[in-house]
Design a protein around this motif. Structure first.
Motif, PDB file in Angstrom:
ATOM      1  N   PRO A 212     -43.014  18.318  -6.923  1.00 51.75           N
ATOM      2  CA  PRO A 212     -42.294  17.977  -8.156  1.00 51.75           C
ATOM      3  C   PRO A 212     -41.826  19.220  -8.876  1.00 51.75           C
ATOM      4  O   PRO A 212     -42.469  20.260  -8.844  1.00 51.75           O
ATOM      5  N   VAL A 213     -40.678  19.101  -9.500  1.00 54.88           N
ATOM      6  CA  VAL A 213     -40.194  20.191 -10.336  1.00 54.88           C
ATOM      7  C   VAL A 213     -41.082  20.283 -11.571  1.00 54.88           C
ATOM      8  O   VAL A 213     -41.477  19.273 -12.151  1.00 54.88           O
ATOM      9  N   LEU A 214     -41.417  21.517 -11.969  1.00 59.30           N
ATOM     10  CA  LEU A 214     -42.358  21.710 -13.065  1.00 59.30           C
ATOM     11  C   LEU A 214     -41.641  21.516 -14.395  1.00 59.30           C
ATOM     12  O   LEU A 214     -41.299  22.461 -15.095  1.00 59.30           O
ATOM     13  N   THR A 215     -41.416  20.285 -14.740  1.00 66.40           N
ATOM     14  CA  THR A 215     -40.674  19.992 -15.976  1.00 66.40           C
ATOM     15  C   THR A 215     -41.584  19.690 -17.152  1.00 66.40           C
ATOM     16  O   THR A 215     -41.120  19.567 -18.267  1.00 66.40           O
ATOM     17  N   SER A 216     -42.853  19.552 -16.902  1.00 66.60           N
ATOM     18  CA  SER A 216     -43.747  19.153 -17.994  1.00 66.60           C
ATOM     19  C   SER A 216     -44.961  20.066 -18.049  1.00 66.60           C
ATOM     20  O   SER A 216     -46.059  19.685 -17.679  1.00 66.60           O
ATOM     21  N   PRO A 217     -44.791  21.274 -18.512  1.00 74.16           N
ATOM     22  CA  PRO A 217     -45.936  22.173 -18.609  1.00 74.16           C
ATOM     23  C   PRO A 217     -47.001  21.677 -19.577  1.00 74.16           C
ATOM     24  O   PRO A 217     -48.171  21.997 -19.412  1.00 74.16           O
ATOM     25  N   LEU A 218     -46.615  20.875 -20.574  1.00 72.98           N
ATOM     26  CA  LEU A 218     -47.611  20.391 -21.528  1.00 72.98           C
ATOM     27  C   LEU A 218     -48.663  19.523 -20.851  1.00 72.98           C
ATOM     28  O   LEU A 218     -49.830  19.531 -21.218  1.00 72.98           O
ATOM     29  N   THR A 219     -48.221  18.731 -19.862  1.00 73.84           N
ATOM     30  CA  THR A 219     -49.178  17.900 -19.128  1.00 73.84           C
ATOM     31  C   THR A 219     -50.205  18.780 -18.422  1.00 73.84           C
ATOM     32  O   THR A 219     -51.395  18.488 -18.384  1.00 73.84           O
ATOM     33  N   LEU A 220     -49.724  19.854 -17.851  1.00 76.12           N
ATOM     34  CA  LEU A 220     -50.620  20.772 -17.161  1.00 76.12           C
ATOM     35  C   LEU A 220     -51.543  21.490 -18.140  1.00 76.12           C
ATOM     36  O   LEU A 220     -52.703  21.749 -17.841  1.00 76.12           O
ATOM     37  N   LEU A 221     -51.017  21.776 -19.309  1.00 75.31           N
ATOM     38  CA  LEU A 221     -51.818  22.492 -20.290  1.00 75.31           C
ATOM     39  C   LEU A 221     -53.011  21.674 -20.760  1.00 75.31           C
ATOM     40  O   LEU A 221     -54.046  22.214 -21.131  1.00 75.31           O
ATOM     41  N   ALA A 222     -52.854  20.385 -20.714  1.00 79.49           N
ATOM     42  CA  ALA A 222     -53.935  19.521 -21.182  1.00 79.49           C
ATOM     43  C   ALA A 222     -55.199  19.743 -20.374  1.00 79.49           C
ATOM     44  O   ALA A 222     -56.313  19.640 -20.898  1.00 79.49           O
ATOM     45  N   SER A 223     -55.039  20.042 -19.087  1.00 79.40           N
ATOM     46  CA  SER A 223     -56.208  20.273 -18.244  1.00 79.40           C
ATOM     47  C   SER A 223     -56.434  21.762 -17.990  1.00 79.40           C
ATOM     48  O   SER A 223     -57.310  22.138 -17.226  1.00 79.40           O
ATOM     49  N   ALA A 224     -55.618  22.590 -18.649  1.00 81.79           N
ATOM     50  CA  ALA A 224     -55.696  24.048 -18.465  1.00 81.79           C
ATOM     51  C   ALA A 224     -55.541  24.440 -17.004  1.00 81.79           C
ATOM     52  O   ALA A 224     -56.048  25.467 -16.568  1.00 81.79           O
ATOM     53  N   ASP A 225     -54.838  23.625 -16.239  1.00 76.98           N
ATOM     54  CA  ASP A 225     -54.608  23.923 -14.822  1.00 76.98           C
ATOM     55  C   ASP A 225     -53.311  24.709 -14.691  1.00 76.98           C
ATOM     56  O   ASP A 225     -52.236  24.152 -14.837  1.00 76.98           O
ATOM     57  N   THR A 226     -53.415  25.991 -14.435  1.00 73.21           N
ATOM     58  CA  THR A 226     -52.219  26.831 -14.378  1.00 73.21           C
ATOM     59  C   THR A 226     -51.988  27.407 -12.992  1.00 73.21           C
ATOM     60  O   THR A 226     -51.094  28.220 -12.808  1.00 73.21           O
ATOM     61  N   THR A 227     -52.772  27.054 -12.017  1.00 70.64           N
ATOM     62  CA  THR A 227     -52.614  27.640 -10.675  1.00 70.64           C
ATOM     63  C   THR A 227     -51.604  26.850  -9.862  1.00 70.64           C
ATOM     64  O   THR A 227     -51.532  25.627  -9.943  1.00 70.64           O
ATOM     65  N   ARG A 228     -50.820  27.573  -9.051  1.00 69.10           N
ATOM     66  CA  ARG A 228     -49.784  26.932  -8.259  1.00 69.10           C
ATOM     67  C   ARG A 228     -49.684  27.593  -6.882  1.00 69.10           C
ATOM     68  O   ARG A 228     -50.120  28.730  -6.666  1.00 69.10           O
ATOM     69  N   THR A 229     -49.069  26.913  -5.911  1.00 72.15           N
ATOM     70  CA  THR A 229     -48.949  27.380  -4.536  1.00 72.15           C
ATOM     71  C   THR A 229     -47.566  27.995  -4.296  1.00 72.15           C
ATOM     72  O   THR A 229     -46.700  27.971  -5.155  1.00 72.15           O
ATOM     73  N   LEU A 230     -47.367  28.474  -3.051  1.00 74.66           N
ATOM     74  CA  LEU A 230     -46.099  29.110  -2.691  1.00 74.66           C
ATOM     75  C   LEU A 230     -44.929  28.136  -2.827  1.00 74.66           C
ATOM     76  O   LEU A 230     -43.872  28.482  -3.346  1.00 74.66           O
ATOM     77  N   SER A 231     -45.095  26.920  -2.344  1.00 73.01           N
ATOM     78  CA  SER A 231     -44.003  25.955  -2.414  1.00 73.01           C
ATOM     79  C   SER A 231     -43.592  25.703  -3.859  1.00 73.01           C
ATOM     80  O   SER A 231     -42.407  25.619  -4.189  1.00 73.01           O
ATOM     81  N   GLU A 232     -44.589  25.590  -4.715  1.00 72.14           N
ATOM     82  CA  GLU A 232     -44.279  25.375  -6.122  1.00 72.14           C
ATOM     83  C   GLU A 232     -43.646  26.621  -6.742  1.00 72.14           C
ATOM     84  O   GLU A 232     -42.800  26.517  -7.639  1.00 72.14           O
ATOM     85  N   LEU A 233     -44.045  27.764  -6.282  1.00 69.70           N
ATOM     86  CA  LEU A 233     -43.447  29.004  -6.770  1.00 69.70           C
ATOM     87  C   LEU A 233     -41.949  29.029  -6.485  1.00 69.70           C
ATOM     88  O   LEU A 233     -41.142  29.351  -7.367  1.00 69.70           O
TER      89      LEU A 233
END
Length: 783
Positions: free
Chosen positions: A568-589
């Motif tokens: 998925p395109v990272l369009t919602s960083p706030l959702t990720l922030l809720a769980s403090a999950d900030t790590t991502r893989t090469l494909s997501e990069l």
């Protein structure tokens, strides 16, 4: 003075007749060996009658006799000899050198450089050379002894660990009375000989000797008939033209007061070679007290002379290159040497750049360094299309160097046309480079040459003939062009890795059907990088090559990350922030790079922006993190200080990277840097992030607090403060993600970047890619 004629003693006549019988010659034949047209002096010799001193010595030499043991030396001659010894021989040396001074200065005092319309004074350009007392090609080594591993640190300039230290040239000359100086084409052999002649002529070197400089090619051409070749007569004529008598010359020769410099033995036509060698041998053995120096191309050094030490002229080192360059540009600047020195400094600065390493590799011999300076002179820069420089270098070595010196080569190699020679060298380059062979056995390269020769004939070629022809061609390539070099006994390589790469690219471009199989599998091999660049520059239509590289990059990423397009395109960083999950893989990069580049508003090319954020996203310890040279290569408008959103994101990532590297101990020293990095008031694009950053900055303790207090604060708050800073810049700017890449993904990222970098470098190499394909390629870079 010394008696002009000699006669044989009774005992000497007896010895001479015995030697004559052993030879089985006739008097007419002996006369021919001596170089006289009548046998009368021969008859007089055996009759004990007076014979001209020069002819007497020649007869004894031809019969392998020492003339002193054959001749009668009258008492009055002994007295004269004693008088000569007592006489100040130095006065004669000085007088003769004075008489010949202008001749030597005219003969040796200037240089003619290719494509330079006027002669250059020798002193204005000469660079002290080094001499190798141990000749590399005479070492008994195996290929494994060279220990070549091609990597980023591969020594292109020295082809690995095969360089040998030399001694200063003049020191080698002083050390040995008789020298054979060998060297590659254009290594500076003739210039070195001219320099010695001038220094001796001016009394700065070997001041007790008289210099004699002879171009062996001229010596042969000046003889009306090969049978008239007589080196002693030639020297005598040289002296007579300067009003030096034969008697004076005889004295100088007898006392060993000549410095005889014989240049270019390899330039003598094949038909005259044997007689020329015999003349040198005879002169050096009869007048052995004198100093002799002969120059010859290294691969043509099968000639051997008794008592001569063989040495090799070394390639230029870095200091010699710098001296030559400064002298070259100053000399060419004529009345404005300061301007020349400024251009020389610019030349050396550009030559030292990493991207010009292949050019630097070639500029170690005077002939190619002169060409490199000449190319640089016009535009004060090296050509973007380096292949043009290499082509000129090959044209110089293959054709123009011999043509400029009026040399016509013999042998089977001469029967090959220039296109055939280039085709042969291209095949040798491709086959050896594909194998990863930088060094190869003599038998291997001869077999490859034989295979090529078979393709030139419609009929079956005799194997023995092929073997002889391939050996002769290998020697000719080394002797005439210096493109192949014998590094040790029966072990060869290309003289420069650049030429091997150039011929490899040339072979691939010449056979377009082999483009995919020959290049396709080597995209990720860094040793093939220069071949890709050269192929792009050489090809009249490189569109297919660019498409091939792009396809390989996309296919490679698809194989490593088959679900890349499904992330998925990272369009919602706030959702990720809720769980403090900030790590991502090469494909997501890779997906993030595309998304982020669309969010920013800049006047630059989209591909350049993608490249900018690709390196900005990498961890601070990554070797290409924050390296924006690729983005700049895509769009040079990015040069200079960044502004707007790019500057803001760059500053925020810099602050985050500082925080990530801090420990309680480092915090004391780097808190100032952290405060400065978070001071964004100078930026015009801050928006709402300004307040958030100010809050983070205000949470930091003041930098003037005591060290213990600072350490305690960071120990207690550093991790949480850094996490909050990361979350803030992710929320506000969609940057600062933590990309956790495993070993496979890390390798994939490096290769992906390398492939895109190669593609950009090929596009920027002044190749003939069509505008449509260029646009298509740029649209897909990091896309």
């Amino acid at each position: 003075m010394t008696k002009r004629s000699l006669e044989a003693s009774p005992d000497g006549i007896k010895k001479a007749k015995q030697a004559f019988l052993r030879k089985g010659w006739t008097q007419e034949y002996l006369a021919g060996e001596v170089g006289i047209k009548t046998r009368q002096p021969i008859w007089k010799f055996f009759s004990g009658q007076p014979v001209d001193r020069h002819i007497f010595i020649e007869i004894c030499f031809s019969l392998d006799l020492q003339f002193e043991e054959i001749a009668i030396v009258p008492q009055n001659d002994r007295v004269r000899e004693d008088e000569i010894v007592a006489w100040d021989i130095n006065s004669l040396v000085n007088r003769v050198r004075s008489d010949r001074y202008d001749k030597i200065q005219d003969q040796c005092g200037t240089l003619r450089l290719l494509d330079i319309t006027r002669p250059i004074d020798l002193d204005d350009l000469y660079v002290d050379v080094n001499i190798l007392e141990e000749i590399a090609s005479q070492q008994w080594l195996e290929i494994s002894d060279f220990q070549i591993v091609h990597s980023e640190d591969f020594d292109r300039l020295g082809l690995g660990k095969i360089r040998i230290d030399g001694v200063p040239g003049l020191k080698a000359v002083e050390r040995y009375g008789k020298l054979m100086i060998l060297g590659k084409p254009g290594a500076g052999k003739t210039t070195f000989l001219q320099y010695m002649a001038i220094q001796c002529n001016q009394g700065n070197f070997q001041s007790d000797l008289v210099p004699v400089f002879i171009r062996m090619k001229n010596f042969v051409e000046d003889a009306l008939d090969l049978d008239e070749l007589d080196l002693m007569d030639y020297i005598n004529q040289e002296f007579e033209r300067c009003n030096v008598s034969n008697d004076d010359l005889e004295i100088l020769l007898d006392r060993g007061k000549l410095l005889i410099l014989l240049d270019g033995l390899d330039e003598v036509p094949e038909a005259a070679t044997d007689r020329a060698i015999k003349q040198i041998r005879k002169l050096s053995e009869i007048h052995y007290k004198n100093r002799f120096i002969i120059t010859c191309r290294i691969a043509a050094s099968e000639y051997r002379f008794s008592g001569f030490t063989e040495v090799e002229i070394a390639d230029f080192n870095q200091l010699q290159i710098e001296v030559f360059v400064k002298k070259w540009f100053a000399a060419l600047a004529r009345n404005n040497p300061d301007s020349g020195l400024k251009k020389a400094s610019l030349f050396l600065a550009q030559l030292g750049m990493p991207e010009n390493r292949p050019i630097r590799e070639l500029a170690v011999t005077p002939i190619l360094l002169n060409l490199t300076c000449l190319v640089f002179q016009a535009k004060a820069g090296f050509p973007t299309k380096r292949a043009d420089l290499y082509k000129q270098g090959l044209d110089l070595l293959l054709i123009r160097w011999d043509e400029a010196r009026g040399i016509k080569r013999d042998g089977v190699y001469r029967s090959l046309s220039l296109p055939q020679k280039l085709q042969l060298l291209s095949k040798l380059g491709l086959i050896t480079f594909e194998r990863g062979d930088y060094f190869f056995a003599e038998s291997t390269i001869q077999q490859l040459i034989a295979d090529y020769l078979r393709t030139l004939s419609d009929r079956e070629v005799d194997l023995d003939t092929l073997e002889l022809d391939s050996a002769a061609i290998l020697q000719s390539i080394e002797a005439q062009h210096g493109l192949l070099v014998e590094r040790a006994r029966r072990i060869y390589s290309f003289s420069h890795l650049t030429f091997q790469e150039y011929f490899t690219a040339r072979a691939i471009v010449a056979d377009s059907e082999q483009l995919v199989p020959n290049l396709g599998g080597h995209l990720t091999e860094r040793r093939w990088r220069e071949v890709f660049l050269l192929a792009a520059q050489i090809s009249p239509n490189p569109d297919r090559l660019f498409q091939l590289i792009q396809e390989k990059i996309q296919r490679f990423i698809a194989v490593i990350s088959p679900s890349l397009s499904l992330y998925p395109v990272l369009t919602s960083p706030l959702t990720l922030l809720a769980s403090a999950d900030t790590t991502r893989t090469l494909s997501e990069l890779l997906n993030w790079v595309k998304q982020k580049s669309l969010e920013v508003k800049t006047p630059y090319k989209p591909a350049a922006i993608r490249a900018f954020y690709f390196t900005l996203a990498l961890p601070p310890n990554h070797r290409i993190a924050g390296n924006h040279t690729l983005a700049l290569a895509i769009d040079d408008k990015l040069a200079g200080e960044h502004t707007g959103e790019l500057a803001l994101d760059l500053a925020l990532v810099h602050a985050l990277n500082i925080a990530l590297t801090l420990t309680p101990e480092l915090f004391c020293d780097r808190i100032n840097s952290l405060h400065q990095a978070l001071n964004l008031n100078h930026l015009t694009v801050i928006e709402t992030i300004g307040e958030i950053i100010r809050q983070s900055k205000n949470q930091l303790p003041h930098q003037n607090e005591e060290g213990d207090s600072l350490r305690e604060w960071w120990q207690a708050n550093g991790v949480n403060w850094t996490v909050q800073l990361r979350l803030a810049i992710i929320q506000q700017r969609n940057i600062g993600w933590e990309w956790q890449l495993d070993e496979v993904e890390q390798k994939s990222l490096d290769l992906y970047y390398y492939g895109n970098r190669l593609l950009v470098d090929c596009l920027n190499s002044n190749c003939q890619v069509t505008p449509k394909v260029r646009e298509e390629i740029e649209d897909m870079l990091f896309g």
